[in-house]
Scaffold this motif. Structure first.
Motif, PDB file in Angstrom:
ATOM      1  N   LEU A  21     -91.895  35.270 -72.609  1.00  0.00           N
ATOM      2  CA  LEU A  21     -90.508  35.536 -72.194  1.00  0.00           C
ATOM      3  C   LEU A  21     -89.980  33.555 -71.763  1.00  0.00           C
ATOM      4  O   LEU A  21     -88.745  33.412 -72.559  1.00  0.00           O
ATOM      5  N   PRO A  22     -90.700  33.450 -70.943  1.00  0.00           N
ATOM      6  CA  PRO A  22     -90.493  32.076 -70.800  1.00  0.00           C
ATOM      7  C   PRO A  22     -90.606  31.228 -72.164  1.00  0.00           C
ATOM      8  O   PRO A  22     -90.011  30.293 -71.860  1.00  0.00           O
ATOM      9  N   LYS A  23     -91.562  31.477 -73.255  1.00  0.00           N
ATOM     10  CA  LYS A  23     -91.718  30.981 -74.344  1.00  0.00           C
ATOM     11  C   LYS A  23     -90.444  30.681 -74.966  1.00  0.00           C
ATOM     12  O   LYS A  23     -89.711  29.593 -75.433  1.00  0.00           O
ATOM     13  N   VAL A  24     -89.352  31.883 -75.124  1.00  0.00           N
ATOM     14  CA  VAL A  24     -88.377  31.829 -75.150  1.00  0.00           C
ATOM     15  C   VAL A  24     -87.101  31.037 -74.839  1.00  0.00           C
ATOM     16  O   VAL A  24     -86.579  30.434 -75.911  1.00  0.00           O
ATOM     17  N   LEU A  25     -87.323  31.254 -73.320  1.00  0.00           N
ATOM     18  CA  LEU A  25     -86.068  30.656 -72.881  1.00  0.00           C
ATOM     19  C   LEU A  25     -86.348  29.052 -72.365  1.00  0.00           C
ATOM     20  O   LEU A  25     -85.515  28.395 -72.815  1.00  0.00           O
ATOM     21  N   VAL A  82     -86.778  27.121 -75.967  1.00  0.00           N
ATOM     22  CA  VAL A  82     -86.565  26.570 -77.100  1.00  0.00           C
ATOM     23  C   VAL A  82     -84.746  27.472 -77.313  1.00  0.00           C
ATOM     24  O   VAL A  82     -84.331  26.242 -78.416  1.00  0.00           O
ATOM     25  N   ILE A  83     -84.565  27.711 -76.825  1.00  0.00           N
ATOM     26  CA  ILE A  83     -83.449  28.135 -76.750  1.00  0.00           C
ATOM     27  C   ILE A  83     -81.794  27.315 -77.411  1.00  0.00           C
ATOM     28  O   ILE A  83     -81.604  26.599 -76.061  1.00  0.00           O
ATOM     29  N   GLY A  84     -81.117  27.621 -77.291  1.00  0.00           N
ATOM     30  CA  GLY A  84     -79.313  26.952 -77.732  1.00  0.00           C
ATOM     31  C   GLY A  84     -78.657  27.797 -75.304  1.00  0.00           C
ATOM     32  O   GLY A  84     -78.935  28.345 -75.494  1.00  0.00           O
ATOM     33  N   GLU A  85     -77.540  26.557 -75.553  1.00  0.00           N
ATOM     34  CA  GLU A  85     -77.724  26.629 -74.453  1.00  0.00           C
ATOM     35  C   GLU A  85     -75.974  27.944 -74.826  1.00  0.00           C
ATOM     36  O   GLU A  85     -76.397  28.309 -73.352  1.00  0.00           O
ATOM     37  N   CYS A  87     -80.783  44.141 -64.534  1.00  0.00           N
ATOM     38  CA  CYS A  87     -81.680  44.311 -63.536  1.00  0.00           C
ATOM     39  C   CYS A  87     -81.057  42.594 -63.459  1.00  0.00           C
ATOM     40  O   CYS A  87     -80.632  41.303 -63.631  1.00  0.00           O
ATOM     41  N   GLU A  88     -80.214  41.851 -61.651  1.00  0.00           N
ATOM     42  CA  GLU A  88     -80.206  40.496 -61.213  1.00  0.00           C
ATOM     43  C   GLU A  88     -78.545  40.184 -62.262  1.00  0.00           C
ATOM     44  O   GLU A  88     -79.469  39.092 -62.687  1.00  0.00           O
ATOM     45  N   VAL A  89     -77.558  41.086 -62.707  1.00  0.00           N
ATOM     46  CA  VAL A  89     -76.807  40.239 -63.563  1.00  0.00           C
ATOM     47  C   VAL A  89     -75.946  39.432 -62.861  1.00  0.00           C
ATOM     48  O   VAL A  89     -75.221  38.715 -63.354  1.00  0.00           O
ATOM     49  N   GLU A  90     -76.188  38.902 -61.220  1.00  0.00           N
ATOM     50  CA  GLU A  90     -75.703  38.196 -60.505  1.00  0.00           C
ATOM     51  C   GLU A  90     -76.406  36.643 -60.976  1.00  0.00           C
ATOM     52  O   GLU A  90     -75.921  35.686 -61.589  1.00  0.00           O
ATOM     53  N   LYS A  91     -77.168  36.926 -62.324  1.00  0.00           N
ATOM     54  CA  LYS A  91     -78.318  35.553 -62.172  1.00  0.00           C
ATOM     55  C   LYS A  91     -78.266  34.858 -63.419  1.00  0.00           C
ATOM     56  O   LYS A  91     -78.788  34.573 -64.341  1.00  0.00           O
ATOM     57  N   THR A  92     -76.714  35.711 -64.832  1.00  0.00           N
ATOM     58  CA  THR A  92     -77.196  35.515 -65.254  1.00  0.00           C
ATOM     59  C   THR A  92     -75.206  34.863 -65.953  1.00  0.00           C
ATOM     60  O   THR A  92     -74.627  35.265 -65.199  1.00  0.00           O
ATOM     61  N   THR A  93     -75.508  33.423 -66.152  1.00  0.00           N
ATOM     62  CA  THR A  93     -74.300  33.230 -66.356  1.00  0.00           C
ATOM     63  C   THR A  93     -72.920  33.987 -67.132  1.00  0.00           C
ATOM     64  O   THR A  93     -73.143  35.061 -67.916  1.00  0.00           O
ATOM     65  N   PHE A  94     -71.787  34.485 -65.857  1.00  0.00           N
ATOM     66  CA  PHE A  94     -70.690  35.332 -66.505  1.00  0.00           C
ATOM     67  C   PHE A  94     -70.831  35.664 -68.665  1.00  0.00           C
ATOM     68  O   PHE A  94     -70.287  36.530 -68.996  1.00  0.00           O
ATOM     69  N   LYS A  95     -70.416  33.867 -68.827  1.00  0.00           N
ATOM     70  CA  LYS A  95     -70.227  34.092 -70.051  1.00  0.00           C
ATOM     71  C   LYS A  95     -70.809  35.390 -71.322  1.00  0.00           C
ATOM     72  O   LYS A  95     -70.650  35.605 -72.207  1.00  0.00           O
ATOM     73  N   LEU A  96     -72.614  35.016 -70.847  1.00  0.00           N
ATOM     74  CA  LEU A  96     -72.928  35.544 -71.259  1.00  0.00           C
ATOM     75  C   LEU A  96     -73.464  36.895 -71.087  1.00  0.00           C
ATOM     76  O   LEU A  96     -73.931  37.644 -72.098  1.00  0.00           O
ATOM     77  N   GLN A  97     -73.024  37.106 -69.633  1.00  0.00           N
ATOM     78  CA  GLN A  97     -73.159  38.068 -69.306  1.00  0.00           C
ATOM     79  C   GLN A  97     -72.422  39.166 -70.221  1.00  0.00           C
ATOM     80  O   GLN A  97     -72.381  40.403 -70.696  1.00  0.00           O
ATOM     81  N   HIS A 132     -86.839  29.191 -63.585  1.00  0.00           N
ATOM     82  CA  HIS A 132     -86.875  29.333 -65.062  1.00  0.00           C
ATOM     83  C   HIS A 132     -85.529  28.765 -64.904  1.00  0.00           C
ATOM     84  O   HIS A 132     -84.570  28.757 -64.677  1.00  0.00           O
ATOM     85  N   SER A 133     -85.384  26.623 -65.836  1.00  0.00           N
ATOM     86  CA  SER A 133     -84.036  25.804 -65.860  1.00  0.00           C
ATOM     87  C   SER A 133     -83.082  26.512 -66.584  1.00  0.00           C
ATOM     88  O   SER A 133     -81.820  26.451 -66.636  1.00  0.00           O
ATOM     89  N   ARG A 134     -83.514  27.808 -67.693  1.00  0.00           N
ATOM     90  CA  ARG A 134     -82.954  28.768 -68.545  1.00  0.00           C
ATOM     91  C   ARG A 134     -82.610  30.156 -68.214  1.00  0.00           C
ATOM     92  O   ARG A 134     -82.837  30.790 -68.987  1.00  0.00           O
TER      93      ARG A 134
END
Length: 283
Positions: free
Chosen positions: A75-79, A81-84, A141-151, A105-107
């Motif tokens: 999972l950290p490895k995926v984050l 290299v992914i796009g914005e 879980c922890e949905v509030e930590k995901t940016t709203f548009k991606l939620q 993680h920054s993403r």
């Protein structure tokens, strides 16, 4: 739409089969450490193309559906290299260690922690089933930590698949799932072990096994490679549930030894209300 599935088994494979059905224009890419799984997934049409982690920069969705111990490193490895605009979700049966692994993680905002409560005892690409998630619950879980548009992007997809959404913190998830899933699998494995051990001396035992035995040990056909890491990650909660379960078994044994059949009847009748609970779940 570019969808990547990492670990092409029952859950990840079933998800992309639904996505292909709902979005025929989507291209499904597969990443799997098992080359045979990759070839099988291509042959069965579960995925369209094989891919590598370097391809993830252009992904719209990334589904991480590997055993939970492997997910901690994947999972950290995926984050990394992914796009914005990529949304990543991991679908394993434990959530606290997973959420902790990417907490800083920054993403982190590109990740949504999920657990679709669906499945069978089978594994691998051939186990993938279209429509598996229809009417099933998906714990977020922890949905509030995901940016709203991606939620919204992820939740819209889950609802298209027919899933009901339930929100829960990771520790509560791991506590509750230990009772209704992890303990069920241990019970099935150990019942199977008890009968197999006895069968060495009594060859006819399986000739007498009916549908009740078959349904009870169905989960014992599940993959040990998947379940051992789950028990490891959720060890504390699973141990607590086992203590309660063993206590109930010991109490039943004591009642039988003392020939207290009225108490045995009352014990079983008190549990009969499980029918009402399960009927409520189906509705």
């Amino acid at each position: 739409m570019k969808v990547f599935v990492i670990g092409i088994g029952l859950i990840g494979g079933s998800m992309v089969l639904d996505i292909k059905s709902l979005h025929p224009e989507a291209t499904i890419y597969g990443i799997d450490a098992n080359e045979r799984h990759l070839a099988e997934a291509l042959a069965l049409g579960v995925i369209d193309k094989a891919a590598t982690f370097e391809d993830l920069a252009d992904a719209d969705f990334v589904i991480v559906s590997v055993p939970v111990d492997i997910a901690l490193t994947v999972l950290p490895k995926v984050l990394d290299v992914i796009g914005e605009h990529t949304i990543v979700f991991e679908v394993g049966s434990t959530k606290t260690p997973i959420c902790e692994a990417v907490g800083n993680h920054s993403r982190r905002r590109n990740f949504i922690a999920t657990h679709p409560i669906a499945g069978t005892e089978f594994s691998g690409p051939s186990a993938a089933i279209k429509g598996l998630f229809q009417g099933k619950t998906n714990i977020i879980c922890e949905v509030e930590k995901t940016t709203f548009k991606l939620q919204e992007k992820a939740l819209d997809l889950f609802k298209e698949m027919g899933m009901r959404i339930r929100y829960m913190d990771p520790k509560s998830h791991d506590k509750h799932i230990a009772y209704v899933s992890h303990l069920s699998h241990i019970s099935s494995f150990m019942l199977g072990k008890t009968v197999i051990d006895k069968e060495k001396d009594e060859q006819d035992i399986f000739d007498m096994a009916g549908s009740g035995f078959e349904s009870t040990v169905r989960l014992a056909k599940s993959s040990p490679a998947m379940w051992t890491p789950i028990f490891k990650q959720n060890r504390k909660q699973v141990v607590k549930t086992l203590e309660e379960y063993i206590s109930n078994l010991s109490n039943f044994k004591t009642l039988l030894e003392s020939e207290d059949y009225e108490a045995i009847y009352n014990e079983m009748q008190s549990v009969n209300k499980i029918k009402e609970i399960l009927n409520g779940m189906k509705k």
